[in-house]
Design an enzyme around this catalytic site. Structure first.
Site, mmCIF file in Angstrom:
data_model
loop_
_atom_site.group_PDB
_atom_site.id
_atom_site.type_symbol
_atom_site.label_atom_id
_atom_site.label_comp_id
_atom_site.label_asym_id
_atom_site.label_seq_id
_atom_site.Cartn_x
_atom_site.Cartn_y
_atom_site.Cartn_z
ATOM 1 N N SER A 81 0.797 -1.250 0.000
ATOM 2 C CA SER A 81 0.000 0.000 0.000
ATOM 3 C C SER A 81 0.817 1.282 0.000
ATOM 4 O O SER A 81 0.258 2.361 -0.229
ATOM 5 C CB SER A 81 -0.924 0.028 1.209
ATOM 6 O OG SER A 81 -2.034 -0.772 0.964
ATOM 7 N N LYS A 84 0.482 3.554 -2.964
ATOM 8 C CA LYS A 84 -0.685 4.418 -3.178
ATOM 9 C C LYS A 84 -0.315 5.902 -3.185
ATOM 10 O O LYS A 84 -0.898 6.707 -3.899
ATOM 11 C CB LYS A 84 -1.741 4.134 -2.091
ATOM 12 C CG LYS A 84 -2.361 2.750 -2.220
ATOM 13 C CD LYS A 84 -3.181 2.342 -1.013
ATOM 14 C CE LYS A 84 -3.783 0.953 -1.250
ATOM 15 N NZ LYS A 84 -4.349 0.326 -0.066
ATOM 16 N N TYR A 206 -3.327 -1.877 -10.350
ATOM 17 C CA TYR A 206 -3.305 -1.762 -8.883
ATOM 18 C C TYR A 206 -2.520 -2.934 -8.266
ATOM 19 O O TYR A 206 -1.663 -2.729 -7.400
ATOM 20 C CB TYR A 206 -4.747 -1.711 -8.348
ATOM 21 C CG TYR A 206 -4.802 -1.801 -6.847
ATOM 22 C CD1 TYR A 206 -4.433 -0.715 -6.052
ATOM 23 C CD2 TYR A 206 -5.188 -2.981 -6.206
ATOM 24 C CE1 TYR A 206 -4.452 -0.803 -4.662
ATOM 25 C CE2 TYR A 206 -5.212 -3.080 -4.832
ATOM 26 C CZ TYR A 206 -4.833 -1.987 -4.064
ATOM 27 O OH TYR A 206 -4.842 -2.087 -2.687
ATOM 28 N N TYR A 258 -4.198 4.421 7.990
ATOM 29 C CA TYR A 258 -5.512 3.775 8.100
ATOM 30 C C TYR A 258 -6.250 4.253 9.337
ATOM 31 O O TYR A 258 -6.217 5.420 9.663
ATOM 32 C CB TYR A 258 -5.370 2.246 8.078
ATOM 33 C CG TYR A 258 -4.687 1.792 6.812
ATOM 34 C CD1 TYR A 258 -5.283 2.003 5.578
ATOM 35 C CD2 TYR A 258 -3.432 1.211 6.850
ATOM 36 C CE1 TYR A 258 -4.666 1.610 4.416
ATOM 37 C CE2 TYR A 258 -2.804 0.808 5.693
ATOM 38 C CZ TYR A 258 -3.428 1.020 4.477
ATOM 39 O OH TYR A 258 -2.804 0.642 3.339
ATOM 40 N N VAL A 276 1.055 -3.589 4.080
ATOM 41 C CA VAL A 276 0.917 -4.876 4.780
ATOM 42 C C VAL A 276 2.180 -5.737 4.778
ATOM 43 O O VAL A 276 2.263 -6.693 5.542
ATOM 44 C CB VAL A 276 -0.223 -5.763 4.226
ATOM 45 C CG1 VAL A 276 -1.565 -5.349 4.744
ATOM 46 C CG2 VAL A 276 -0.202 -5.866 2.733
HETATM 47 O O1 DON Z 1 -5.103 -4.568 -1.923
HETATM 48 C C1 DON Z 1 -4.575 -5.250 -1.080
HETATM 49 O O2 DON Z 1 -5.247 -5.906 -0.294
HETATM 50 C C2 DON Z 1 -3.071 -5.268 -0.934
HETATM 51 N N1 DON Z 1 -2.391 -5.613 -2.076
HETATM 52 C C3 DON Z 1 -2.565 -3.952 -0.408
HETATM 53 C C4 DON Z 1 -2.719 -3.984 0.996
HETATM 54 C C5 DON Z 1 -1.961 -3.017 1.811
HETATM 55 O O3 DON Z 1 -0.763 -2.903 1.877
HETATM 56 C C6 DON Z 1 -2.871 -2.345 2.720
HETATM 57 N N2 DON Z 1 -2.188 -2.060 3.888
HETATM 58 N N3 DON Z 1 -1.865 -1.944 4.871
#
Ligand code: DON
Length: 335
Positions: A81, A84, A206, A258, A276
């Site tokens: 993420s 982003k 994405y 978040y 993540v």
């Molecule tokens: O879209 C998703 O679920 C993941 N590829 C990105 C998630 C992410 O890093 C959200 N974060 N904390």
């Protein structure tokens, strides 16, 4: 009397971060947190579940190009993420502030990053730092077909990291085959006319951006580029137009962590973004980019060690953007 055109207040002279002091503080924080095993590794895809809970690195790149690193600074992982932030910058460059704002809001949600929710009135996703908003942002990236869009995105990442970027194919394939919530969000946004019908192209882009391979050092350079008004301090390349840096940092400040974003703003007081896979980037405007990597996550999906280290760094060096007390009269959070 003439007024200086640059009205930004200078950094308080009483909070210098000397290049003598920083390495020892980074070492100390690394040693202090290395043995702590709180948190959980993301396991929604096998590529993330394979992470070693001991991986831990802290890196700093200053706007004058100095670097300080401790721990597993060259361990590669997927950016997830944190991407982003940078794709939002590209969408702003492609379309300008008003058009992007018409499609993606800038309100914090207080919900989890993968919540399937749009603003009741406007039908926009709340902000570009949650999944729905990031998918909408990604759908705005210009290009003649999927390959051109991907190449433009990779070229953008290259400006930030200063070397050729690579994607992790297994992660991309896993994200793509398991990303049902993201697909559901894309369909909901299509239903409300927030993204166009090229849903699969937008989702692939994405998933590809989430699969970019970086190490902690790269992340600190990316953060330092934002701290340095969009110019990569190692290569002097303008990675993003300076006029959009304030938009990027604003949403990082209010939405980057978040449903921990408010507490983070209160305690650390700096624009940041987590992912993540365990990375966190932090921007100290006009001074430095900080990156921490440790894949053990807390309940909100932020790196457990990363949050602790950033809280300490902000406190010790008085980095909170609204800190105005001199060093000897600052209050600790426990005060
Ligand atoms: O879209 C998703 O679920 C993941 N590829 C990105 C998630 C992410 O890093 C959200 N974060 N904390």
């Amino acid at each position: 009397m003439t007024l200086t055109p640059d009205l930004r207040s200078p950094q308080p002279a009483d909070t210098p971060i000397s290049s003598d002091l920083l390495p020892s503080v980074l070492e100390e924080l690394h040693t202090q947190h290395q043995s702590l095993r709180s948190g959980k590794i993301a396991d929604y895809i096998p590529e993330l579940a394979k992470a070693n809970p001991d991986w831990f690195s802290i890196c700093v790149t200053t706007v004058d190009g100095q670097q300080f690193a401790v721990g597993d600074a060259e361990q590669r992982f997927t950016i997830q993420s944190i991407s982003k932030v940078f794709v939002y910058g590209l969408a702003l460059e492609d379309h300008g502030r008003d058009r992007v704002l018409a499609k993606v809001g800038v309100e914090p949600t207080g919900d989890a990053f993968n919540a399937i929710v749009l603003d009741e009135q406007s039908k926009r996703p709340y902000n570009p730092m949650v999944n729905a908003g990031a998918i909408a942002t990604t759908s705005l990236i210009k290009g003649h077909g999927a390959t051109d869009r991907l190449n433009r995105m990779l070229a953008m990442f290259e400006r930030y990291v200063g070397h050729e970027p690579y994607l992790d194919m297994p992660t991309f394939m896993s994200e793509r085959t398991t990303g049902h919530r993201n697909r559901a969000m894309a369909h909901l946004m299509l239903n409300f006319g927030m993204i166009d019908e090229k849903i699969d192209e937008a989702l692939d882009l994405y998933f590809q951006q989430c699969s970019l391979l970086v190490d902690c050092r790269d992340l600190s350079v990316m953060a330092a580029t934002l701290a340095n008004r969009g110019v990569n301090p190692l290569t002097n390349v303008q990675a993003v137009s300076a006029c959009y840096v304030r938009d990027i940092l604003s949403v990082m400040y209010t939405c980057g962590m978040y449903n921990f974003a408010g507490e983070w703003a209160y305690k650390v007081g700096l624009p940041a973004k987590s992912g993540v896979s365990g990375g966190i980037i932090v921007v100290v405007p006009d001074r430095m980019g900080i990156a921490v990597f440790s894949p053990l996550l807390d309940a909100r999906g932020n790196s457990w060690r990363g949050v602790k280290v950033c809280e300490e760094l902000s406190q010790r060096f008085g980095l909170h953007l609204f800190e105005c007390a001199p060093p000897d009269s600052r209050c600790n959070h426990s005060d």
